[in-house]
Scaffold this motif. Structure first.
Motif, PDB file in Angstrom:
ATOM      1  N   UNK B 150       0.902  -1.188  -0.016  1.00 44.82           N
ATOM      2  CA  UNK B 150       0.045   0.169  -0.167  1.00 44.82           C
ATOM      3  C   UNK B 150       0.917   1.300  -0.030  1.00 44.82           C
ATOM      4  N   UNK B 151       0.815   2.143  -0.878  1.00 40.70           N
ATOM      5  CA  UNK B 151       1.533   3.224  -0.991  1.00 40.70           C
ATOM      6  C   UNK B 151       0.773   4.514  -0.412  1.00 40.70           C
ATOM      7  N   UNK B 152       1.536   5.100   0.497  1.00 41.75           N
ATOM      8  CA  UNK B 152       0.756   6.226   1.243  1.00 41.75           C
ATOM      9  C   UNK B 152       1.605   7.468   0.976  1.00 41.75           C
ATOM     10  N   UNK B 153       1.233   8.260  -0.102  1.00 41.31           N
ATOM     11  CA  UNK B 153       2.059   9.321  -0.366  1.00 41.31           C
ATOM     12  C   UNK B 153       1.677  10.778   0.632  1.00 41.31           C
ATOM     13  N   UNK B 154       2.794  11.474   0.758  1.00 40.71           N
ATOM     14  CA  UNK B 154       2.474  12.740   1.532  1.00 40.71           C
ATOM     15  C   UNK B 154       3.450  13.613   0.932  1.00 40.71           C
ATOM     16  N   UNK B 155       2.856  14.847   0.945  1.00 44.26           N
ATOM     17  CA  UNK B 155       3.656  16.075   0.436  1.00 44.26           C
ATOM     18  C   UNK B 155       4.914  16.725   1.392  1.00 44.26           C
ATOM     19  N   UNK B 156       4.390  16.548   2.809  1.00 41.87           N
ATOM     20  CA  UNK B 156       5.190  17.174   3.781  1.00 41.87           C
ATOM     21  C   UNK B 156       5.176  16.482   5.043  1.00 41.87           C
ATOM     22  N   UNK B 157       6.283  16.794   5.761  1.00 44.47           N
ATOM     23  CA  UNK B 157       6.391  16.033   7.235  1.00 44.47           C
ATOM     24  C   UNK B 157       5.039  16.156   7.896  1.00 44.47           C
ATOM     25  N   UNK B 158       4.610  17.496   7.983  1.00 40.58           N
ATOM     26  CA  UNK B 158       3.441  17.738   8.666  1.00 40.58           C
ATOM     27  C   UNK B 158       2.261  16.843   8.447  1.00 40.58           C
ATOM     28  N   UNK B 159       2.082  16.654   6.876  1.00 34.80           N
ATOM     29  CA  UNK B 159       1.087  15.681   6.437  1.00 34.80           C
ATOM     30  C   UNK B 159       1.228  14.428   6.989  1.00 34.80           C
ATOM     31  N   UNK B 160       2.559  13.836   7.102  1.00 40.90           N
ATOM     32  CA  UNK B 160       2.872  12.584   7.243  1.00 40.90           C
ATOM     33  C   UNK B 160       2.526  12.365   8.925  1.00 40.90           C
ATOM     34  N   UNK B 161       2.757  13.261   9.858  1.00 44.31           N
ATOM     35  CA  UNK B 161       2.635  13.264  11.197  1.00 44.31           C
ATOM     36  C   UNK B 161       0.900  13.371  11.342  1.00 44.31           C
ATOM     37  N   UNK B 162       0.105  14.191  10.669  1.00 44.89           N
ATOM     38  CA  UNK B 162      -1.084  14.237  11.174  1.00 44.89           C
ATOM     39  C   UNK B 162      -1.936  13.046  10.405  1.00 44.89           C
ATOM     40  N   UNK B 163      -1.383  12.598   9.389  1.00 47.19           N
ATOM     41  CA  UNK B 163      -2.012  11.412   8.595  1.00 47.19           C
ATOM     42  C   UNK B 163      -1.979  10.130   9.621  1.00 47.19           C
ATOM     43  N   UNK B 164      -0.637  10.030  10.172  1.00 49.42           N
ATOM     44  CA  UNK B 164      -0.302   8.801  10.937  1.00 49.42           C
ATOM     45  C   UNK B 164      -1.359   9.063  12.292  1.00 49.42           C
ATOM     46  N   UNK B 165      -1.430  10.166  12.866  1.00 48.64           N
ATOM     47  CA  UNK B 165      -2.285  10.458  13.841  1.00 48.64           C
ATOM     48  C   UNK B 165      -3.893  10.235  13.492  1.00 48.64           C
ATOM     49  N   UNK B 166      -4.024  10.131  12.311  1.00 42.40           N
ATOM     50  CA  UNK B 166      -5.382  10.062  11.798  1.00 42.40           C
ATOM     51  C   UNK B 166      -6.290  11.183  11.868  1.00 42.40           C
ATOM     52  N   UNK B 167      -5.451  12.358  11.628  1.00 51.22           N
ATOM     53  CA  UNK B 167      -6.221  13.847  11.757  1.00 51.22           C
ATOM     54  C   UNK B 167      -6.421  14.118  10.257  1.00 51.22           C
ATOM     55  N   UNK B 168      -5.773  13.616   9.370  1.00 54.26           N
ATOM     56  CA  UNK B 168      -5.936  14.016   8.064  1.00 54.26           C
ATOM     57  C   UNK B 168      -5.547  12.881   7.285  1.00 54.26           C
ATOM     58  N   UNK B 169      -6.004  12.793   5.800  1.00 57.03           N
ATOM     59  CA  UNK B 169      -5.904  11.655   4.885  1.00 57.03           C
ATOM     60  C   UNK B 169      -4.457  12.055   4.325  1.00 57.03           C
ATOM     61  N   UNK B 170      -3.959  10.683   3.656  1.00 61.56           N
ATOM     62  CA  UNK B 170      -3.026  10.622   2.603  1.00 61.56           C
ATOM     63  C   UNK B 170      -3.419  11.223   1.535  1.00 61.56           C
ATOM     64  N   UNK B 171      -2.423  11.815   0.394  1.00 66.59           N
ATOM     65  CA  UNK B 171      -2.669  12.469  -0.736  1.00 66.59           C
ATOM     66  C   UNK B 171      -2.956  10.990  -1.553  1.00 66.59           C
ATOM     67  N   UNK B 172      -3.685  11.136  -2.649  1.00 63.79           N
ATOM     68  CA  UNK B 172      -4.105  10.096  -3.539  1.00 63.79           C
ATOM     69  C   UNK B 172      -2.820   9.715  -4.441  1.00 63.79           C
TER      70      UNK B 172
END
Lengths: 425, 508
Positions: B150-172
């Motif tokens: 499963x590929x989980x793309x993220x644009x920034x480190x901020x997005x990685x952290x919030x996506x891992x915390x479940x606050x935000x989604x991964x990029x498509x």
């Protein structure tokens, strides 16, 4: 200069001293000529030994270190082991003649730049008859090689001595042709090679066997003392000797700046006739000879033309142009060997392939033969022109070669002519 | 106070799993990386700290030690940045351990906190034995080529952290792009005349035979060679993945659809060093040009100008289809199964090499020929003379002559010939072992007689015999389904194998 025969160290003949003079440092044809036109070799040698005749100063100013290394003639002469040299020369059958000697070739006696001393192996008698030089490039085309060979053989058959330079390419082919001539009384045809190296130093080395055959059938001549390799300046100098020895110079093929053009120049300087074998206008190997042809000297196609130009009676009547009926184009020239000049191919001589009809095969073979042409042609072009597949072309060429109609060298093919020279080695 | 996150580093063209371990403890604030990082890897320290502050994350004022296991293997490049950052966050308690379970991280961090692609992403992701991999957005489509991840793309480190915390989604993940069209490097129809050159290129493509084009400058050698890749069939999925992995690791630009589907064409200049050709290097083992040409064409123009020792390094890869580059620190195997096409002049003067058509002395020609070692020349099944078009031929063809066959027509024949070879158990006839020739590529009686004649004449060696038979089989395959190889095919094969440097002027 006074004559003091007692000074010559021992009982050596004059020829030995002539040879030794040619071996002095810095001695070229002009210097030798200057020395020997005044006195005989023994007197000149004595003068040199006593320091009366000294080495002339070089042209221009020499750098001091070079000037310091210059060896005077007296010193050089004192160190020469004349006796040993003379014995070695006799052992190898090397003979020496000089300007003023009885055996010196007559034609060179009145030459504007005659050699002072000539070394030779073999027999110089052949030079007193009719002589023709056949010269050309080392990097020749198969056409040129065939022409040179034919000229050499047919001229020798007519009793003419073929003179050339023993080099690769045209020169070698001319010698080979003359050697292959069959004369009823004399055996092989007469041929004389003029070398730029010593007469015992075969150059190129691959021609060592050819040198021996030329010695047996005529002579190998050189201005260079025995044992010495050819220096670059010796080649143009050698070409002048060739020009001086002959009645006519025939240039077969020459690149735009070829050494054979020097031979032609020297011949024209001496009023000796020059003729040129015309070549294709696209090949680099005929650029120089065609330019020469354009500049004046007349063309020759074969030995018959040469014999005609020499005023010798050719062995067959020549067709005269005005006998041609009006309205009829040029007919085929009669040749020395008319039957042999025809290409030996008959289309039915081709090995028919297993899968095609004889008629189709014949037609294909004709197309391929047409595509090959007389000049070296690549497979690429043969396939392109004939419209056959590569495999079919391969099969047909194989058959044509077996029938003797085409020849091949390293992927280049051409229609064969009789008398084409093959590599003897 | 301790966390471990999987990531990977490049060894040659393959990925190696690296456990990024981070330990955070009390003491003077310090940040050190151990475990054989190379220079660019050690610089991660500065990038990670800057990315933290740019992303609004608190940098733990503690003693932080990063270990990259296995510690014996040198780590190269910046692909571990993201994993170091995430592991530090987990160890400092800013991310729950459960959030990163089953996740691998591959990507470089920018000072602004952005996550970027690194060279060799395909190999790096494939090396990770995890369910999901976090990568930069620009690497998503490349990472998606690896099956079962499963590929989980993220644009920034901020997005990685919030996506891992479940606050935000991964990029498509971008949808797979359509395969890139046939390369338009020029069509074979542009080549006028040159029947032998065209045939040689076709045979090379159909049988995988190495090809040497010999001809004067301006004859069209390069033109022919550049059209060869278009004749080859498209790469199979397996090969395409291999080639993409190599190109990605070598840092080459990947095509629009990311996956390299067309056989590659590599044409290194003749000043190339042996390391640049076969691979190697001091800091990092990089694939050479022969590996970049894997499953494609390696074109060496002006073969005679290459340094002799450089050319001789090609001999072993040509035989084995791979090259083992060994250094004191370890050895790496690079795949290198390529079709070698080379071009050279027949002689130094630029003439066409015909008897009387060249200004070089025999010695100069012979010396030019000795630049290529016999063993290397022997590897070329096809050695073909190309020449400048004759002026009269060219004029005759202008306008009146129909253009030659197009690349597409020839490629169709090549494909069907390749299918026939495949039925013999090989990818191309060049690979038929000598021992199986009689079984899979029989000869007719006339063909056998012809070869026997050539052997007796000394014009063919035992090794040359096998090579001629393989080429003849390819020629027969190109004509269509047929029985045993006939003499016409053998004649053709013989004409496609001339001695390029035999002295043309025969000495008398």
């Amino acid at each position: 200069m006074t004559r003091r025969p007692g000074e010559a160290s021992c009982s050596l003949p004059a020829a030995a001293f002539a040879g030794a003079l040619a071996a002095l440092p810095g001695v070229g044809p002009a210097t030798l000529h200057g020395l020997l036109s005044q006195a005989g070799p023994i007197e000149v040698w004595d003068g040199v030994r006593r320091g009366e005749i000294v080495r002339p100063p070089g042209r221009g100013v020499l750098p001091s270190e070079v000037a310091g290394r210059r060896v005077g003639w007296a010193d050089a002469a004192a160190q020469m082991p004349l006796q040993a040299w003379w014995e070695a020369w006799c052992r190898r059958g090397i003979e020496i003649t000089w300007l003023g000697d009885g055996r010196f070739p007559d034609r060179l006696r009145c030459d504007p730049e005659p050699p002072g001393v000539l070394f030779w192996r073999g027999c110089l008698d052949r030079l007193s008859g009719r002589c023709v030089a056949v010269v050309g490039t080392r990097r020749c085309s198969p056409d040129g090689r065939a022409s040179a060979y034919d000229l050499g053989r047919d001229l020798a058959n007519a009793g003419v001595c073929v003179v050339s330079g023993l080099a690769l390419g045209i020169d070698g082919a001319a010698h080979l042709g003359a050697l292959d001539a069959k004369l009823p009384a004399l055996g092989a045809g007469a041929t004389v090679g003029v070398a730029a190296s010593g007469v015992d130093v075969a150059y190129p080395a691959s021609h060592a066997a050819l040198w021996e055959r030329v010695v047996a059938a005529g002579a190998v001549i050189s201005e260079t003392p025995p044992g010495r390799p050819a220096q670059a300046w010796r080649f143009p100098s050698r070409n002048r000797v060739i020009a001086g020895l002959v009645d006519m110079v025939v240039v077969v093929e020459s690149h735009a700046s070829g050494g054979s053009l020097i031979t032609a120049d020297k011949a024209l300087d001496r009023g000796i006739e020059v003729r040129v074998v015309p070549g294709g206008v696209h090949a680099p190997s005929t650029a120089g000879s065609n330019q020469l042809l354009y500049d004046g000297p007349g063309p020759v196609r074969d030995a018959t033309d040469v014999l005609d130009a020499l005023g010798m009676v050719a062995r067959r009547p020549r067709r005269i142009g005005r006998r041609r009926p009006p309205g009829v184009g040029r007919t085929e020239q009669p040749r020395l060997h008319p039957e042999a000049r025809q290409p030996r191919l008959q289309p039915d001589g081709v090995d028919p392939g297993p899968s095609s009809t004889p008629a189709a095969t014949t037609q294909a073979a004709g197309a391929v033969l047409e595509a090959v042409g007389w000049r070296p042609t690549s497979i690429n072009r043969i396939v392109d022109r004939s419209g056959q597949t590569v495999g079919a072309v391969g099969r047909i060429l194989e058959g044509l070669r077996d029938a003797g109609a085409v020849e091949e060298d390293n992927g280049w093919w051409w229609r064969s002519r009789v008398g084409d020279v093959r590599d003897p080695q | 106070m301790f966390a471990v996150v999987p990531s990977s580093t490049l060894v040659g063209v393959d990925g190696l799993t690296v456990r990024v371990e981070v330990h955070v403890t009390t003491g003077l604030p310090q940040f050190s990386i151990v475990g054989l990082p190379d220079a660019s890897c050690r610089e991660a320290k500065d990038r990670v700290r800057a990315a933290f502050s740019s992303s609004g994350l608190a940098w733990p004022q503690k003693r932080i030690t990063v270990n990259l296991a296995p510690t014996g293997q040198r780590k190269v490049g910046s692909g571990l940045d993201l994993a170091i950052a995430v592991a530090t966050l987990v160890a400092a308690g800013q991310l729950p351990v459960e959030a990163v379970r089953g996740c691998g991280f591959v990507g470089e961090l920018g000072l602004d906190g952005s996550v970027r692609r690194v060279d060799g992403t395909l190999a790096l992701v494939a090396a990770l034995d995890v369910e999901a991999v976090v990568v930069g957005c620009d690497a998503a489509s490349e990472a998606a080529l690896v099956p079962n991840r499963q590929v989980l793309p993220a644009a920034t480190l901020r997005q990685v952290v919030s996506a891992l915390r479940g606050e935000e989604g991964w990029s498509p993940v971008p949808p797979p792009a359509p395969p890139s069209a046939r390369r338009v490097d020029g069509d074979l129809a542009d080549v006028r005349g040159q029947p032998l050159g065209r045939l040689a290129v076709e045979v090379a493509a159909a049988g995988g035979h190495h090809l040497l084009l010999v001809g004067p400058p301006g004859a069209g050698k390069t033109m022919l060679a550049r059209r060869l890749p278009d004749l080859l069939p498209a790469l199979s999925v397996e090969d395409a993945l291999d080639v993409t992995r190599i190109h990605s690791a070598a840092g080459l630009r990947l095509p629009e659809g990311v996956m390299v589907r067309r056989p590659p064409f590599r044409a290194p200049h003749h000043t190339a060093s042996s390391v640049s050709l076969v691979g190697g290097g001091t800091a990092q083992m990089r694939p050479g040009e022969i590996s970049c040409a894997h499953r494609g064409v390696l074109f060496l123009d002006e073969l005679g100008e290459f340094a002799a020792d450089v050319l001789d390094t090609l001999r072993q890869p040509l035989e084995e289809g791979r090259v083992l580059v060994c250094r004191a620190r370890g050895s790496v195997a690079f795949p290198a199964r390529f079709l070698l096409v080379a071009a050279t002049n027949p002689c130094p003067c630029g003439g066409d090499g015909s008897p009387g058509g060249c200004r070089c002395s025999d010695v100069a020609r012979a010396r030019y020929g000795t630049r290529l070692s016999g063993p290397l020349l022997d590897r070329f099944d096809l050695r073909v003379g190309i020449e400048r078009p004759d002026v009269s031929d060219l004029m005759a063809q202008m306008g009146s002559c129909p253009a030659g066959e197009s690349s597409a027509e020839v490629a169709a024949r090549v494909t069907s010939a390749r299918e026939r070879a495949f039925e013999r158990g090989v990818l191309g006839n060049a690979e038929i072992p000598g021992s199986r020739l009689d079984a899979v590529a029989p000869l007719t009686a006339s063909a056998r007689r012809l070869l026997e004649l050539r052997l007796r004449q000394g014009k063919l060696s035992a090794r040359g015999l096998h090579r001629v038979r393989r080429v003849a089989q390819t020629l027969a395959d190109l004509r269509g389904p047929s029985g045993p190889v006939d003499d016409e095919a053998v004649h053709g094969a013989l004409l496609l194998r001339v001695e390029p440097f035999a002295p043309a002027a025969v000495t008398s």
